[in-house]
Motif scaffolding. Structure first.
Motif, PDB file in Angstrom:
ATOM      1  N   LEU A 160       7.807  60.910 -16.486  1.00  0.00           N
ATOM      2  CA  LEU A 160       7.925  62.294 -16.056  1.00  0.00           C
ATOM      3  C   LEU A 160       8.814  63.048 -17.030  1.00  0.00           C
ATOM      4  CD1 LEU A 160       8.480  61.853 -12.229  1.00  0.00           C
ATOM      5  CD2 LEU A 160       6.371  62.406 -13.428  1.00  0.00           C
ATOM      6  N   ASN A 161       8.292  64.115 -17.625  1.00  0.00           N
ATOM      7  CA  ASN A 161       9.089  64.929 -18.526  1.00  0.00           C
ATOM      8  C   ASN A 161       9.955  65.869 -17.710  1.00  0.00           C
ATOM      9  OD1 ASN A 161       8.071  64.029 -21.037  1.00  0.00           O
ATOM     10  ND2 ASN A 161       6.175  65.133 -20.623  1.00  0.00           N
ATOM     11  N   VAL A 168      11.933  50.001  -6.081  1.00  0.00           N
ATOM     12  CA  VAL A 168      13.077  50.193  -6.987  1.00  0.00           C
ATOM     13  C   VAL A 168      12.738  50.006  -8.452  1.00  0.00           C
ATOM     14  CG1 VAL A 168      14.727  49.525  -5.225  1.00  0.00           C
ATOM     15  CG2 VAL A 168      13.837  47.779  -6.750  1.00  0.00           C
ATOM     16  N   VAL A 169      11.574  49.444  -8.776  1.00  0.00           N
ATOM     17  CA  VAL A 169      11.191  49.232 -10.173  1.00  0.00           C
ATOM     18  C   VAL A 169      10.010  50.131 -10.480  1.00  0.00           C
ATOM     19  CG1 VAL A 169      10.444  47.572 -11.902  1.00  0.00           C
ATOM     20  CG2 VAL A 169      11.980  46.843 -10.077  1.00  0.00           C
ATOM     21  N   PRO A 170      10.198  51.155 -11.313  1.00  0.00           N
ATOM     22  CA  PRO A 170       9.109  52.097 -11.582  1.00  0.00           C
ATOM     23  C   PRO A 170       8.095  51.533 -12.562  1.00  0.00           C
ATOM     24  CG  PRO A 170      11.011  52.668 -12.894  1.00  0.00           C
ATOM     25  CD  PRO A 170      11.437  51.507 -12.017  1.00  0.00           C
ATOM     26  N   TRP A 204      13.716  56.799 -18.543  1.00  0.00           N
ATOM     27  CA  TRP A 204      13.744  58.143 -17.976  1.00  0.00           C
ATOM     28  C   TRP A 204      12.956  58.240 -16.679  1.00  0.00           C
ATOM     29  CZ3 TRP A 204      17.661  60.631 -19.316  1.00  0.00           C
ATOM     30  CH2 TRP A 204      18.185  60.525 -20.612  1.00  0.00           C
ATOM     31  N   LYS A 205      11.969  57.401 -16.508  1.00  0.00           N
ATOM     32  CA  LYS A 205      11.302  57.339 -15.206  1.00  0.00           C
ATOM     33  C   LYS A 205      12.278  56.805 -14.152  1.00  0.00           C
ATOM     34  CE  LYS A 205       8.358  56.979 -11.865  1.00  0.00           C
ATOM     35  NZ  LYS A 205       7.994  58.162 -11.072  1.00  0.00           N
ATOM     36  N   THR A 206      13.056  55.801 -14.521  1.00  0.00           N
ATOM     37  CA  THR A 206      14.063  55.254 -13.611  1.00  0.00           C
ATOM     38  C   THR A 206      15.130  56.297 -13.307  1.00  0.00           C
ATOM     39  OG1 THR A 206      13.698  53.058 -14.557  1.00  0.00           O
ATOM     40  CG2 THR A 206      15.697  53.360 -13.259  1.00  0.00           C
ATOM     41  N   TYR A 207      15.494  57.065 -14.301  1.00  0.00           N
ATOM     42  CA  TYR A 207      16.458  58.161 -14.125  1.00  0.00           C
ATOM     43  C   TYR A 207      15.991  59.144 -13.058  1.00  0.00           C
ATOM     44  CZ  TYR A 207      18.052  62.871 -15.515  1.00  0.00           C
ATOM     45  OH  TYR A 207      18.503  64.153 -15.529  1.00  0.00           O
ATOM     46  N   GLU A 208      14.717  59.518 -13.118  1.00  0.00           N
ATOM     47  CA  GLU A 208      14.164  60.436 -12.122  1.00  0.00           C
ATOM     48  C   GLU A 208      14.212  59.819 -10.727  1.00  0.00           C
ATOM     49  OE1 GLU A 208      13.207  63.443 -12.707  1.00  0.00           O
ATOM     50  OE2 GLU A 208      12.977  63.551 -14.891  1.00  0.00           O
ATOM     51  N   GLN A 209      13.871  58.543 -10.646  1.00  0.00           N
ATOM     52  CA  GLN A 209      13.854  57.879  -9.340  1.00  0.00           C
ATOM     53  C   GLN A 209      15.271  57.694  -8.808  1.00  0.00           C
ATOM     54  OE1 GLN A 209      11.363  54.454  -9.303  1.00  0.00           O
ATOM     55  NE2 GLN A 209      11.492  54.167  -7.100  1.00  0.00           N
TER      56      GLN A 209
END
Length: 208
Positions: free
Chosen positions: A68-69, A60-62, A117-122
Motif C-alpha cells: 500500500l502506497n 499478523v503476517v501480511p 511498509w505493508k506491515t507498517y500500515e497494518q
C-alpha cells in the motif's frame, strides 16, 4: 495459543514469511486432513490446531506481494496515534535508514521493503484499534525479519510504549513497567521516546 505455538505447530521459526506460512500449512493440512485420516482422532485434533494457528498468523503476517502506497510521510504515523481519547501520543524522532553495507539483490530488497511498509500500515491499524497484543506480535515478527533496520526498531519500541501506557490506564502496573522498559531497551538512542517514557514512569509512581 500464542504466536510462538503457532509457528512451532507449522514447523516454522518466528518471523517466517507469509509464503512460508502458507506453504507449510498446505503441506501439513493435507497430511492430517480428516478425509485422509477418517478414524484418527489425533490427526483430526492436529488438523484443527494447524488451522487455528494458520488463521491467527494470517492476522499478523501480511502478504509480501501486497504493497500500500502512502501519500504522507511514513515516519510521522506516531503523531496520529492516541493511547486514550484525551491523550495524544508523543511524536517519535524520525530515523533515517542507512544504506546497507552489502547491497542485496534488487528483487530481494524490493520484497523486503514491500513487506516492511505493508506491515507498517497494518501496525498502525492494530494500534489505532487498541489491538495491542497483535500489534506487539507484528512488530516483533518484523524485527526478527529485519533486525538491522532502525525504523523497524523504532516502531517496535513505540508499540511497546503505547501498550505500556494503556496498561497504566488499566491499572496493570507491573506489566506496564515491563513494556515501558522494553521500549527503552529496544530504541535506547531515541531521545524523544526516552523523555516520554520517563514521564510515563513518573505517572506509574504516582499511581502506585
Amino acid at each position: 495459543m500464542d504466536l510462538g505455538d503457532c509457528y512451532r505447530l507449522l514447523g516454522l521459526r518466528s518471523g517466517a514469511s507469509f509464503a512460508d506460512i502458507k506453504t507449510s500449512y498446505r503441506r501439513l493440512a493435507q497430511q492430517y486432513h480428516p478425509d485422509i485420516n477418517p478414524d484418527d482422532k489425533k490427526a483430526k485434533d492436529k488438523f484443527i490446531a494447524l488451522t487455528e494457528a494458520y488463521k491467527l498468523l494470517l492476522t499478523v503476517v501480511p502478504p509480501e506481494e501486497t504493497f500500500l502506497n502512502s501519500s504522507r510521510s511514513r515516519t510521522s504515523w506516531y503523531d496520529d496515534l492516541k493511547t486514550s481519547p484525551q491523550e495524544k501520543a508523543p511524536a517519535a524522532t524520525t530515523v533515517k535508514t542507512q544504506p546497507p553495507t552489502t547491497p542485496k539483490p534488487p528483487h530481494l530488497a524490493e520484497i523486503e521493503q514491500r513487506l516492511k511498509w505493508k506491515t507498517y500500515e497494518q501496525l498502525q491499524r492494530f494500534l489505532k484499534e487498541r489491538r495491542f497484543p497483535q500489534a506487539i506480535a507484528l512488530a516483533e515478527a518484523l524485527a526478527d525479519r529485519l533486525p538491522a533496520d532502525p525504523e523497524v526498531r523504532q516502531w517496535q519500541a513505540i508499540a511497546y510504549q503505547i501498550w505500556g501506557r494503556a496498561l497504566i490506564t488499566q491499572n496493570q502496573l507491573l506489566k506496564a513497567r515491563i513494556y515501558l522498559k522494553k521500549a527503552l531497551k529496544t530504541d535506547p538512542h531515541n531521545k524523544t521516546l526516552w523523555n516520554e517514557v520517563q514521564r510515563d514512569f513518573q505517572r506509574l509512581e504516582q499511581v502506585f
